[in-house]
Design a protein around this motif. Structure first.
Motif, mmCIF file in Angstrom:
data_model
loop_
_atom_site.group_PDB
_atom_site.id
_atom_site.type_symbol
_atom_site.label_atom_id
_atom_site.label_comp_id
_atom_site.label_asym_id
_atom_site.label_seq_id
_atom_site.Cartn_x
_atom_site.Cartn_y
_atom_site.Cartn_z
ATOM 1 N N TYR A 20 25.577 75.289 30.099
ATOM 2 C CA TYR A 20 26.753 75.382 29.236
ATOM 3 C C TYR A 20 27.166 74.026 28.670
ATOM 4 O O TYR A 20 28.217 73.903 28.054
ATOM 5 C CB TYR A 20 27.913 76.008 30.010
ATOM 6 N N GLY A 21 26.348 73.017 28.890
ATOM 7 C CA GLY A 21 26.635 71.674 28.402
ATOM 8 C C GLY A 21 26.513 70.656 29.514
ATOM 9 O O GLY A 21 26.464 70.999 30.695
ATOM 10 N N LYS A 22 26.453 69.396 29.119
ATOM 11 C CA LYS A 22 26.326 68.309 30.092
ATOM 12 C C LYS A 22 27.698 67.695 30.344
ATOM 13 O O LYS A 22 28.326 67.147 29.439
ATOM 14 C CB LYS A 22 25.373 67.241 29.571
ATOM 15 N N LEU A 23 28.160 67.819 31.580
ATOM 16 C CA LEU A 23 29.394 67.170 32.003
ATOM 17 C C LEU A 23 29.033 65.742 32.363
ATOM 18 O O LEU A 23 28.105 65.510 33.139
ATOM 19 C CB LEU A 23 29.978 67.901 33.216
ATOM 20 N N GLY A 24 29.722 64.789 31.777
ATOM 21 C CA GLY A 24 29.379 63.401 32.030
ATOM 22 C C GLY A 24 30.586 62.489 31.982
ATOM 23 O O GLY A 24 31.658 62.873 31.508
ATOM 24 N N ILE A 25 30.379 61.288 32.473
ATOM 25 C CA ILE A 25 31.438 60.284 32.516
ATOM 26 C C ILE A 25 31.061 59.158 31.558
ATOM 27 O O ILE A 25 29.991 58.573 31.678
ATOM 28 C CB ILE A 25 31.618 59.751 33.942
ATOM 29 N N LYS A 26 31.940 58.900 30.590
ATOM 30 C CA LYS A 26 31.738 57.775 29.686
ATOM 31 C C LYS A 26 32.493 56.587 30.252
ATOM 32 O O LYS A 26 33.704 56.639 30.427
ATOM 33 C CB LYS A 26 32.229 58.095 28.283
ATOM 34 N N SER A 27 31.756 55.541 30.544
ATOM 35 C CA SER A 27 32.353 54.341 31.132
ATOM 36 C C SER A 27 32.813 53.382 30.046
ATOM 37 O O SER A 27 32.228 53.314 28.966
ATOM 38 C CB SER A 27 31.343 53.627 32.034
ATOM 39 N N TYR A 28 33.855 52.656 30.367
ATOM 40 C CA TYR A 28 34.379 51.606 29.502
ATOM 41 C C TYR A 28 34.427 50.314 30.303
ATOM 42 O O TYR A 28 34.221 50.323 31.515
ATOM 43 C CB TYR A 28 35.778 51.984 28.989
ATOM 44 N N GLU A 29 34.717 49.217 29.635
ATOM 45 C CA GLU A 29 34.713 47.919 30.304
ATOM 46 C C GLU A 29 35.723 47.881 31.456
ATOM 47 O O GLU A 29 35.433 47.379 32.528
ATOM 48 C CB GLU A 29 35.030 46.814 29.287
ATOM 49 N N TYR A 30 36.905 48.418 31.226
ATOM 50 C CA TYR A 30 37.921 48.465 32.275
ATOM 51 C C TYR A 30 37.664 49.705 33.121
ATOM 52 O O TYR A 30 37.586 50.818 32.610
ATOM 53 C CB TYR A 30 39.320 48.494 31.663
ATOM 54 N N VAL A 31 37.507 49.532 34.415
ATOM 55 C CA VAL A 31 37.045 50.585 35.322
ATOM 56 C C VAL A 31 37.923 51.846 35.290
ATOM 57 O O VAL A 31 37.423 52.951 35.401
ATOM 58 C CB VAL A 31 36.888 50.035 36.755
ATOM 59 N N LEU A 51 36.137 57.636 37.706
ATOM 60 C CA LEU A 51 35.733 59.028 37.880
ATOM 61 C C LEU A 51 34.393 59.145 38.586
ATOM 62 O O LEU A 51 33.508 58.319 38.396
ATOM 63 C CB LEU A 51 35.619 59.720 36.516
ATOM 64 N N ASN A 52 34.252 60.214 39.361
ATOM 65 C CA ASN A 52 32.984 60.596 39.975
ATOM 66 C C ASN A 52 32.911 62.109 40.020
ATOM 67 O O ASN A 52 33.908 62.772 40.289
ATOM 68 C CB ASN A 52 32.867 60.071 41.407
ATOM 69 N N ILE A 53 31.734 62.638 39.766
ATOM 70 C CA ILE A 53 31.500 64.067 39.966
ATOM 71 C C ILE A 53 31.032 64.179 41.409
ATOM 72 O O ILE A 53 29.941 63.745 41.756
ATOM 73 C CB ILE A 53 30.448 64.598 38.975
ATOM 74 N N THR A 54 31.898 64.702 42.262
ATOM 75 C CA THR A 54 31.622 64.672 43.692
ATOM 76 C C THR A 54 30.843 65.885 44.189
ATOM 77 O O THR A 54 30.019 65.755 45.085
ATOM 78 C CB THR A 54 32.919 64.522 44.498
ATOM 79 N N TYR A 55 31.124 67.060 43.650
ATOM 80 C CA TYR A 55 30.423 68.274 44.059
ATOM 81 C C TYR A 55 30.146 69.117 42.834
ATOM 82 O O TYR A 55 30.918 69.102 41.871
ATOM 83 C CB TYR A 55 31.252 69.102 45.052
ATOM 84 N N ALA A 56 29.056 69.882 42.860
ATOM 85 C CA ALA A 56 28.710 70.783 41.769
ATOM 86 C C ALA A 56 28.201 72.090 42.368
ATOM 87 O O ALA A 56 27.511 72.080 43.386
ATOM 88 C CB ALA A 56 27.645 70.146 40.875
ATOM 89 N N PHE A 57 28.572 73.192 41.722
ATOM 90 C CA PHE A 57 28.206 74.514 42.214
ATOM 91 C C PHE A 57 27.636 75.349 41.080
ATOM 92 O O PHE A 57 28.178 75.375 39.976
ATOM 93 C CB PHE A 57 29.421 75.240 42.796
ATOM 94 N N ASP A 58 26.557 76.065 41.376
ATOM 95 C CA ASP A 58 25.931 77.002 40.453
ATOM 96 C C ASP A 58 26.488 78.383 40.775
ATOM 97 O O ASP A 58 26.318 78.883 41.888
ATOM 98 C CB ASP A 58 24.409 76.955 40.652
ATOM 99 N N VAL A 69 39.282 61.473 40.786
ATOM 100 C CA VAL A 69 39.938 60.622 39.806
ATOM 101 C C VAL A 69 40.767 59.589 40.558
ATOM 102 O O VAL A 69 41.612 59.937 41.372
ATOM 103 C CB VAL A 69 40.879 61.439 38.889
ATOM 104 N N SER A 70 40.502 58.318 40.280
ATOM 105 C CA SER A 70 41.320 57.240 40.817
ATOM 106 C C SER A 70 41.903 56.486 39.640
ATOM 107 O O SER A 70 41.171 56.055 38.744
ATOM 108 C CB SER A 70 40.491 56.297 41.694
ATOM 109 N N ASP A 71 43.225 56.362 39.623
ATOM 110 C CA ASP A 71 43.866 55.675 38.504
ATOM 111 C C ASP A 71 44.535 54.374 38.929
ATOM 112 O O ASP A 71 45.338 53.815 38.193
ATOM 113 C CB ASP A 71 44.865 56.593 37.808
ATOM 114 N N GLY A 72 44.209 53.902 40.128
ATOM 115 C CA GLY A 72 44.786 52.651 40.614
ATOM 116 C C GLY A 72 46.077 52.819 41.396
ATOM 117 O O GLY A 72 46.634 51.848 41.888
ATOM 118 N N ASP A 73 46.555 54.043 41.539
ATOM 119 C CA ASP A 73 47.782 54.324 42.291
ATOM 120 C C ASP A 73 47.517 54.111 43.775
ATOM 121 O O ASP A 73 46.715 54.822 44.375
ATOM 122 C CB ASP A 73 48.216 55.767 42.016
ATOM 123 N N LEU A 74 48.173 53.140 44.381
ATOM 124 C CA LEU A 74 47.946 52.832 45.798
ATOM 125 C C LEU A 74 48.554 53.884 46.725
ATOM 126 O O LEU A 74 48.083 54.075 47.838
ATOM 127 C CB LEU A 74 48.488 51.450 46.140
#
Length: 148
Positions: A20-31, A51-58, A69-74
């Motif tokens: 159904y398409g490729k799920l992917g992460i586009k990286s930028y200079e700032y993490v 971002l990380n794709i941690t688990y995938a299910f068929d 998702v980590s946004d820097g929130d401690l």
């Protein structure tokens, strides 16, 4: 009955090819600016951060992925989103504020489960359930197994 709880290490991948398409992460200079995409188009609502794709299910008529998702929130360093891709498009769960890398995931039918320690009460385990439309949370008492 006493239970013991062990948490598996969190897997990580940057893309997930599906029929159904490729799920992917586009990286930028700032993490924390990475963005989640399907076939090189940002998804809506936007998902941004480390971002990380941690688990995938068929599944029979779909593919599902759990994205950390980590946004820097401690206070809550990890949130999660389920992304379900199917013939007619995709759905995205509301953010799951589990706040921990310690998770267990499973799928039963069309329901997705994420289990994690409660981030405010050490004696509780939270289970987040996503059915493709709504997200619910259940808590239960965690009982540590006696040590031999």
């Amino acid at each position: 009955m006493a239970q013991s709880q062990t948490w598996p290490p969190l897997p990580s991948r940057l893309d997930f090819a599906t029929p159904y398409g490729k799920l992917g992460i586009k990286s930028y200079e700032y993490v924390y600016e990475s963005r989640l995409q399907i076939d090189d188009v940002e998804i809506r609502p936007p998902i941004e951060g480390l971002l990380n794709i941690t688990y995938a299910f068929d599944l029979p008529d779909a593919e599902a992925a759990l994205v950390s998702v980590s946004d820097g929130d401690l206070q809550c360093p990890f949130k999660y989103r389920w992304v379900v891709l199917h013939r007619k498009g995709y759905s995205v769960s509301p953010p799951i504020g589990a706040c921990s890398e310690k998770i267990k995931v499973s799928v039963k039918g069309r329901r997705f489960f994420l289990e994690t320690p409660n981030n405010q009460k050490a004696d509780k385990i939270d289970t987040y359930i996503y059915d493709g439309k709504a997200l619910t949370r259940r808590s239960r008492k965690f009982v540590q197994a006696p040590q031999p």
